[in-house]
Design an enzyme around this catalytic site. Structure first.
Site, PDB file in Angstrom:
ATOM      1  CG  MET A 193     -26.304   0.737   5.984  1.00 25.93           C
ATOM      2  SD  MET A 193     -26.177  -0.961   5.352  1.00 25.93           S
ATOM      3  CE  MET A 193     -24.724  -1.554   6.183  1.00 25.93           C
ATOM      4  CD  GLU A 194     -27.673   3.891  10.670  1.00 27.09           C
ATOM      5  OE1 GLU A 194     -26.852   4.785  10.411  1.00 27.09           O
ATOM      6  OE2 GLU A 194     -28.440   3.407   9.794  1.00 27.09           O
ATOM      7  CG  LEU A 227     -18.867   5.458   1.130  1.00 24.94           C
ATOM      8  CD1 LEU A 227     -19.127   5.014  -0.293  1.00 24.94           C
ATOM      9  CD2 LEU A 227     -18.048   6.739   1.154  1.00 24.94           C
ATOM     10  CB  CYS A 228     -23.016   4.944   7.073  1.00 18.25           C
ATOM     11  SG  CYS A 228     -23.626   3.352   6.549  1.00 18.25           S
ATOM     12  CG  HIS A 229     -25.424  10.297   5.253  1.00 18.40           C
ATOM     13  ND1 HIS A 229     -25.721   9.430   4.239  1.00 18.40           N
ATOM     14  CD2 HIS A 229     -25.062  11.463   4.666  1.00 18.40           C
ATOM     15  CE1 HIS A 229     -25.559  10.044   3.075  1.00 18.40           C
ATOM     16  NE2 HIS A 229     -25.155  11.279   3.308  1.00 18.40           N
ATOM     17  CG  ASP A 264     -16.406 -12.184  23.010  1.00 17.61           C
ATOM     18  OD1 ASP A 264     -15.308 -12.765  22.823  1.00 17.61           O
ATOM     19  OD2 ASP A 264     -16.587 -11.370  23.925  1.00 17.61           O
TER      20      ASP A 264
END
Length: 157
Positions: free
Chosen positions: A113-114, A75-77, A128
């Site tokens: 969020m970014e 739901l992120c823009h 990794d």
């Protein structure tokens, strides 16, 4: 349910409509920590990991991830980012590598969020690239440290 902006009155998921919000400068800083053996951290810092330059690769992965956050979080823009940076701080004695990501934009919604995705992906990239040296590394303390901009203003952890 009204306290959650991603839910409608019936509790259904929705993308928040930000079309009426004003564009403002937005900033967010997030962090993640990777806990490992001190010898593993020394190998990273001294460039002795077989897969290559761990920190440069993690930084590039973080920047790429920040730019694609809306593809990863449902739901992120989609945000036009103006700046992404990643810094590393090492505590060799305790085997902790701290990752701090900072993200900026001018827009209608924040970049928290970014910044969180960038820090997370940097940590996963480090895991990794170093898992052949140490599988017991732990990614921890992924959190928002700071955000500024928009109607809610400034927030600090």
């Amino acid at each position: 349910m009204s306290e959650f902006s991603h839910l409608d009155e019936q509790g259904n998921a929705r993308m928040v409509d930000v079309s009426q919000k004003q564009d403002t400068e937005r900033t967010a800083i997030a962090q993640a920590k990777v806990r490992m053996k001190p010898e593993t951290l020394k190998a990273i810092l001294e460039g002795f990991v077989q897969k290559g330059d761990v920190l440069t690769t993690a930084k590039i992965a973080a920047i790429m991830a920040a730019k694609r956050t809306s593809e990863l979080i449902p739901l992120c823009h989609n945000i036009n980012l103006s700046h992404v940076d990643v810094e590393f701080e090492s505590d060799i004695d305790n085997g902790i590598l701290t990752i701090r990501s900072s993200v900026k934009c001018v827009g209608k919604t924040g970049v928290e969020m970014e910044a969180l995705v960038a820090a997370s992906i940097a940590a996963l990239t480090i895991y990794d690239m170093c898992k052949s040296v140490e599988r017991g590394m732990v990614i921890e303390e992924i959190c928002l440290l700071y955000k500024a901009g928009g109607k809610s203003g400034e927030w600090k952890r």
